[in-house]
Scaffold this motif. Structure first.
Motif, short mmCIF file in Angstrom:
data_model
loop_
_atom_site.label_atom_id
_atom_site.label_comp_id
_atom_site.label_asym_id
_atom_site.label_seq_id
_atom_site.Cartn_x
_atom_site.Cartn_y
_atom_site.Cartn_z
N GLU A 60 0.75 -1.21 0.23
CA GLU A 60 -0.10 -0.11 0.07
C GLU A 60 0.81 1.24 0.11
OE1 GLU A 60 -2.71 -0.31 3.43
OE2 GLU A 60 -4.04 -1.63 2.34
N LEU A 63 2.31 1.64 -3.42
CA LEU A 63 1.57 2.18 -4.30
C LEU A 63 1.02 3.71 -4.31
CD1 LEU A 63 -1.40 -0.84 -4.19
CD2 LEU A 63 0.07 -0.15 -6.15
N ILE A 68 -0.82 5.49 -7.00
CA ILE A 68 -1.81 4.77 -7.27
C ILE A 68 -2.56 4.66 -5.92
CG2 ILE A 68 -2.49 2.30 -7.90
CD1 ILE A 68 0.32 2.30 -9.45
N PHE A 71 -6.31 1.65 -4.43
CA PHE A 71 -6.64 0.48 -3.59
C PHE A 71 -7.46 0.36 -2.30
CE2 PHE A 71 -3.02 2.54 -2.02
CZ PHE A 71 -3.07 2.81 -0.71
N CYS A 74 -4.55 -4.01 0.96
CA CYS A 74 -3.52 -4.92 0.44
C CYS A 74 -3.17 -6.05 1.78
CB CYS A 74 -2.37 -4.32 -0.20
SG CYS A 74 -2.70 -3.51 -1.52
N CYS A 81 -4.10 -7.45 -3.22
CA CYS A 81 -4.47 -6.19 -3.11
C CYS A 81 -5.82 -6.36 -3.84
CB CYS A 81 -3.47 -5.29 -3.84
SG CYS A 81 -2.04 -4.96 -2.85
N VAL A 101 5.20 -3.88 -6.22
CA VAL A 101 4.12 -3.23 -7.38
C VAL A 101 4.62 -3.88 -8.66
CG1 VAL A 101 3.31 -1.54 -8.48
CG2 VAL A 101 3.54 -1.40 -6.24
#
Length: 122
Positions: A60, A63, A68, A71, A74, A81, A101
């Motif tokens: 997380e 990300l 990103i 989500f 995760c 995730c 990732v």
């Protein structure tokens, strides 16, 4: 009778227009490539984790550093995730697996929307 058929035709066309479109991703596909294909096909990330002060760890955190935020969660133990996207009135849940990732892979997807997030008092 003609009016009845016309109403049925209109109803069917509305159902077809609002039907969930199959996303352009595949099981086993690299998450980054799948995300790019989704964005190219007008699926928008649902920015679930953009509020300041939300603690993240592991995948997380990585990300978030990459911008990103779609989500939902995760897991730490199995490296899975859940991410959400939307296109029009359609939602898309994408499940991935992978500890980093760069190696995350799509394992499944469905037409699910995220549950409502709790309101944060200001």
């Amino acid at each position: 009778m003609k009016r009845h058929r016309a109403l049925i035709a209109v109803g069917l066309s509305l159902i077809a227009a609002s039907a969930w479109a199959k996303p352009p991703i595949q099981e086993g596909q690299a998450f980054i490539a799948a995300r790019q294909a989704l964005l190219k096909n007008r699926w928008r990330p649902m920015p679930i984790h953009t509020r300041a002060g939300q603690a993240t760890e592991g995948v997380e955190k990585r990300l978030s550093k990459l911008g990103i935020y779609e989500f939902d969660s995760c897991s730490m133990d199995s490296s899975r995730c859940i991410l959400f996207y939307e296109r029009g009135a359609n939602c898309l849940r994408v499940d991935t697996i992978g500890e980093q990732v760069e190696i995350m892979k799509v394992v499944q997807w469905s037409n699910e929307c995220p549950q409502a997030l709790p309101r944060v008092s200001e």
